[in-house]
Design an enzyme around this catalytic site. Structure first.
Site, PDB file in Angstrom:
ATOM      1  N   LYS A  38     -68.111 -26.551 -70.368  1.00  0.00           N
ATOM      2  CA  LYS A  38     -69.365 -25.913 -69.979  1.00  0.00           C
ATOM      3  C   LYS A  38     -70.440 -26.155 -71.035  1.00  0.00           C
ATOM      4  O   LYS A  38     -71.572 -26.451 -70.718  1.00  0.00           O
ATOM      5  CB  LYS A  38     -69.129 -24.399 -69.820  1.00  0.00           C
ATOM      6  CG  LYS A  38     -69.907 -23.798 -68.667  1.00  0.00           C
ATOM      7  CD  LYS A  38     -69.302 -22.500 -68.140  1.00  0.00           C
ATOM      8  CE  LYS A  38     -69.074 -21.449 -69.203  1.00  0.00           C
ATOM      9  NZ  LYS A  38     -68.526 -20.201 -68.630  1.00  0.00           N
ATOM     10  N   LYS A  96     -54.847 -17.013 -62.409  1.00  0.00           N
ATOM     11  CA  LYS A  96     -54.150 -16.080 -61.502  1.00  0.00           C
ATOM     12  C   LYS A  96     -55.084 -15.488 -60.461  1.00  0.00           C
ATOM     13  O   LYS A  96     -54.714 -15.292 -59.316  1.00  0.00           O
ATOM     14  CB  LYS A  96     -53.466 -14.969 -62.293  1.00  0.00           C
ATOM     15  CG  LYS A  96     -54.391 -14.190 -63.178  1.00  0.00           C
ATOM     16  CD  LYS A  96     -53.815 -13.958 -64.553  1.00  0.00           C
ATOM     17  CE  LYS A  96     -54.267 -15.068 -65.488  1.00  0.00           C
ATOM     18  NZ  LYS A  96     -53.922 -14.930 -66.876  1.00  0.00           N
ATOM     19  N   GLU A 120     -47.333 -22.306 -62.275  1.00  0.00           N
ATOM     20  CA  GLU A 120     -46.361 -21.490 -63.020  1.00  0.00           C
ATOM     21  C   GLU A 120     -47.025 -20.752 -64.166  1.00  0.00           C
ATOM     22  O   GLU A 120     -46.681 -19.601 -64.467  1.00  0.00           O
ATOM     23  CB  GLU A 120     -45.229 -22.382 -63.539  1.00  0.00           C
ATOM     24  CG  GLU A 120     -44.075 -21.652 -64.154  1.00  0.00           C
ATOM     25  CD  GLU A 120     -43.324 -20.783 -63.150  1.00  0.00           C
ATOM     26  OE1 GLU A 120     -43.509 -19.556 -63.222  1.00  0.00           O
ATOM     27  OE2 GLU A 120     -42.585 -21.326 -62.312  1.00  0.00           O
ATOM     28  N   VAL A 123     -48.558 -16.962 -63.961  1.00  0.00           N
ATOM     29  CA  VAL A 123     -47.774 -15.727 -63.893  1.00  0.00           C
ATOM     30  C   VAL A 123     -46.785 -15.664 -65.054  1.00  0.00           C
ATOM     31  O   VAL A 123     -45.861 -16.475 -65.142  1.00  0.00           O
ATOM     32  CB  VAL A 123     -47.024 -15.616 -62.548  1.00  0.00           C
ATOM     33  CG1 VAL A 123     -46.257 -14.308 -62.480  1.00  0.00           C
ATOM     34  CG2 VAL A 123     -47.987 -15.724 -61.383  1.00  0.00           C
ATOM     35  N   GLY A 125     -46.939 -16.449 -68.210  1.00  0.00           N
ATOM     36  CA  GLY A 125     -46.933 -17.528 -69.209  1.00  0.00           C
ATOM     37  C   GLY A 125     -45.718 -18.420 -69.127  1.00  0.00           C
ATOM     38  O   GLY A 125     -45.532 -19.162 -68.159  1.00  0.00           O
ATOM     39  N   ILE A 127     -42.568 -17.805 -68.700  1.00  0.00           N
ATOM     40  CA  ILE A 127     -41.391 -17.441 -67.889  1.00  0.00           C
ATOM     41  C   ILE A 127     -41.451 -18.166 -66.542  1.00  0.00           C
ATOM     42  O   ILE A 127     -42.428 -18.041 -65.817  1.00  0.00           O
ATOM     43  CB  ILE A 127     -41.334 -15.921 -67.652  1.00  0.00           C
ATOM     44  CG1 ILE A 127     -41.281 -15.167 -68.980  1.00  0.00           C
ATOM     45  CG2 ILE A 127     -40.139 -15.549 -66.774  1.00  0.00           C
ATOM     46  CD1 ILE A 127     -41.300 -13.649 -68.834  1.00  0.00           C
ATOM     47  N   GLU A 181     -59.774  -8.291 -74.139  1.00  0.00           N
ATOM     48  CA  GLU A 181     -61.182  -8.653 -74.072  1.00  0.00           C
ATOM     49  C   GLU A 181     -62.048  -7.477 -74.513  1.00  0.00           C
ATOM     50  O   GLU A 181     -61.597  -6.340 -74.571  1.00  0.00           O
ATOM     51  CB  GLU A 181     -61.551  -9.008 -72.621  1.00  0.00           C
ATOM     52  CG  GLU A 181     -60.678 -10.053 -71.983  1.00  0.00           C
ATOM     53  CD  GLU A 181     -60.846 -11.427 -72.619  1.00  0.00           C
ATOM     54  OE1 GLU A 181     -61.967 -11.746 -73.047  1.00  0.00           O
ATOM     55  OE2 GLU A 181     -59.849 -12.156 -72.711  1.00  0.00           O
ATOM     56  N   LYS A 196     -51.155 -11.299 -60.416  1.00  0.00           N
ATOM     57  CA  LYS A 196     -49.853 -11.953 -60.593  1.00  0.00           C
ATOM     58  C   LYS A 196     -48.845 -11.442 -59.570  1.00  0.00           C
ATOM     59  O   LYS A 196     -48.029 -12.200 -59.034  1.00  0.00           O
ATOM     60  CB  LYS A 196     -49.352 -11.712 -62.022  1.00  0.00           C
ATOM     61  CG  LYS A 196     -50.242 -12.385 -63.066  1.00  0.00           C
ATOM     62  CD  LYS A 196     -49.935 -11.900 -64.474  1.00  0.00           C
ATOM     63  CE  LYS A 196     -50.820 -12.611 -65.501  1.00  0.00           C
ATOM     64  NZ  LYS A 196     -50.777 -11.951 -66.827  1.00  0.00           N
TER      65      LYS A 196
END
Lengths: 393, 393
Positions: A38, A96, A120, A123, A125, A127, A181, A196
């Site tokens: 950006k 997500k 993958e 959701v 990270g 896993i 955040e 998620k």
């Protein structure tokens, strides 16, 4: 059998950088040809000619066969993903919100154009829960899928329960460390785990549910009395998204704080870690644990998707095709703890029954059974400052 | 895309029955046409015409495209599997010893004949570790894979550490419940987890290692002093198979009892459950937990393999093809606790250094560093009654 992957990447933030770190340590048959970013003026760690601000440079490049989409803006990501899938490029995304809000349409587009969209990394990270729900549990009767899907709120809860910090102190610490955040409501309000959950539900049960229709209440109203109540009973509070089959044809989905005891597999999932519990008729209880976020863990999931594309992998959404009779339901009775301030609040909320009631000058709560539909309808009332709701088994 | 699976099944024990239970509850495009069993006179829960004692009835039936092999005898299973793969039938097996002892040959046969051999059920029952190592962690730098791969010995250790039972009492209880065989040495001696470790190593690192060459010492010599020593230090003892990359080109494999503390993900894996810890450079620490054995959990893994065959799934053994420079090594220094009886034992074992030494009338131990190769060479001496070795971090 294996084709060369030529990547155009949107975004070069923490996950993009993490992915780049991983790729450069390996001899893989893949190349990142261009990044769309950006801000053209920002100093980058890579040569300037790799960067552009024009999406078309990637989307119109016939040599680029794979788009990796790692930007924050869900609607911009959706436009990019649609265009890429429609023009014959495969897409890997970790967005997500974009996936959860547009899953049905995206599944249809990839189907129509014979392309593949993998996510993958969106959701939990690192896993591999989506791949396992899609492939490994494809014929299992799944009783439920739940877990800790949001590292920021879990970090805050860990500080509160293990280090006696206040909610405000723990949140501030999480923000300083970059786990939360400046406006943390997406995390602590349970929106992020809800997106998620919607994705998980599609791969667990074959249902596409608009996240707007899924209840999420978070930990942002958690007070010292709730924490004391939990500790006195040897509970921890965790923020738990749940997808649960309530009979052969109906699935409920919601995100709520929950009191859990030491025998729960999620009890020891601390800090920014994630955990997923899959309960299945035959495989019984399965548990997956790992890092839920961060450049390297998420980058590793994104890379796993990229390399799966080399072998033509795509989600088949088999359960959606097989099981169109499964419906999303909000008619389900939960047992909850509700701290409240104003008696009028309680009068306006219909409990099926109230089994415990506590009253003191500065702390009032009830424990009782309530229908999920009622919580959804009274969400704004329940979520007012001074109130806090959590599920209790 | 999806072809009808017509199954010939060898064996109708607890896993075969479990699989049959699962299949009959589902509308799947598959049929079990025939069972080959050893004992024709045994009473069965299914119509007699489904059973035969002749392997050829399945192996020569061109309509049967899938052999499910669930018998105990590893060598008989190997012959069946070879013939089936060579004659165009896919095979699903849960026979860890057969797979571990013949993996290289079996991989070559399926490659030559374009057939597929799947065996998720052979390692940790319901936990999808093989599929994840093969597919999901296919580009990860794996530092190590370890876990609790044997439910019987773990059940015994749980009884000892959580319920203060003796080794003998816990073993007896496990035998009564059917978790341990009359001759339990395969489990408590660490042979069963060793076979599983050899299979894991092939999918984690692309190496085929003869199980004969892998050290296994078990919990069969565990004594009350060792248990007391562990408890005083807040350790539990677990039987841990480990595959670990010690440098870029070398991997060590061994099965040893290990003292572990509460911060270890395997600490809370109790009773007949299994757990797998995968440590990876980018995904970081991942943990999988589930039922390691039993008809339904293993049946569920076998079914997952069967349905993967509908979509033409096969293990590609990509890491073996990519990474032929990785070597199995036994040159690795471990820190161990060794209880011994006879001073001559200690004189005959070369430690790199001994950091602790304890001596009393009925309990002597040393703690020190020793090379894995030395343990392998002195295995019989170390494994004599009166001695017990366990790894200590």
């Amino acid at each position: 059998m294996s084709k060369k992957i030529i990547i155009g990447m949107f975004g070069f933030g923490v996950v993009g950088q993490g992915l780049y770190d991983i790729i450069k340590t390996k001899k893989l048959n893949l190349e990142i040809k261009r990044f769309v970013i950006k801000n053209a003026d920002k100093k980058r760690s890579l040569p300037a000619e790799l960067f552009t601000t024009e999406a078309d440079v990637i989307l119109n490049d016939p040599e680029i066969n794979t788009v990796v989409e790692l930007i924050d803006d869900a609607e911009a990501a959706f436009e990019i993903t649609k265009r890429a899938l429609s023009s014959g490029k495969n897409v890997v995304s970790a967005n997500k919100k974009m996936i959860a809000c547009h899953l049905e349409e995206l599944a249809a587009i990839q189907q129509e154009h014979g392309t593949s969209l993998l996510y993958e990394g969106a959701v939990c990270g690192s896993i591999p829960i989506i791949r396992n729900l899609e492939e490994y549990y494809d014929n299992e009767l799944l009783h439920s899928v739940s877990g800790i899907f949001n590292g920021s709120s879990n970090y805050i809860l860990s500080k509160i329960f293990n280090e006696n910090q206040s909610y405000e102190g723990a949140l501030k610490k999480a923000q300083e460390l970059g786990f939360a955040e400046t406006d943390p409501i997406l995390d602590v309000g349970g929106y992020d785990p809800k997106y998620k959950l919607a994705i998980v539900a599609s791969h667990a049960y074959g249902i596409y549910v608009d996240p707007e229709k899924i209840l999420n209440l978070g930990i942002d109203k958690l007070g010292t009395q709730d924490i004391r109540f939990a500790k006195e009973k040897n509970f921890k509070i965790k923020l738990i998204p749940l997808a649960k089959e309530i009979d052969n044809n109906r699935v409920v989905l919601y995100v709520l704080p929950k009191f859990i005891s030491a025998d729960n597999l999620l009890y020891n999932v601390e800090n920014e870690n994630n955990g997923v519990v899959v309960k299945a008729a035959f495989a019984d209880e399965q548990f997956f644990f790992g890092k839920g976020a961060g450049g390297h863990p998420t980058g590793s999931a994104v890379l796993s998707d990229i390399t799966a594309l080399r072998y033509g992998y795509r989600y088949e959404y088999k359960k959606h095709l097989d099981a169109t009779q499964i419906q999303y339901s909000t008619d389900y009775v939960l047992r909850v703890y509700l701290r409240y301030t104003d008696e009028a609040t309680l009068e306006n909320i219909k409990f099926n029954n109230i089994s415990e009631r506590y009253y003191s000058e500065d702390f009032k709560y009830v424990i009782g059974e309530i229908n999920l539909q009622e919580i959804i309808e009274k969400r704004d009332l329940i979520n007012q400052p001074g109130n806090f709701i959590a599920e209790l088994v």
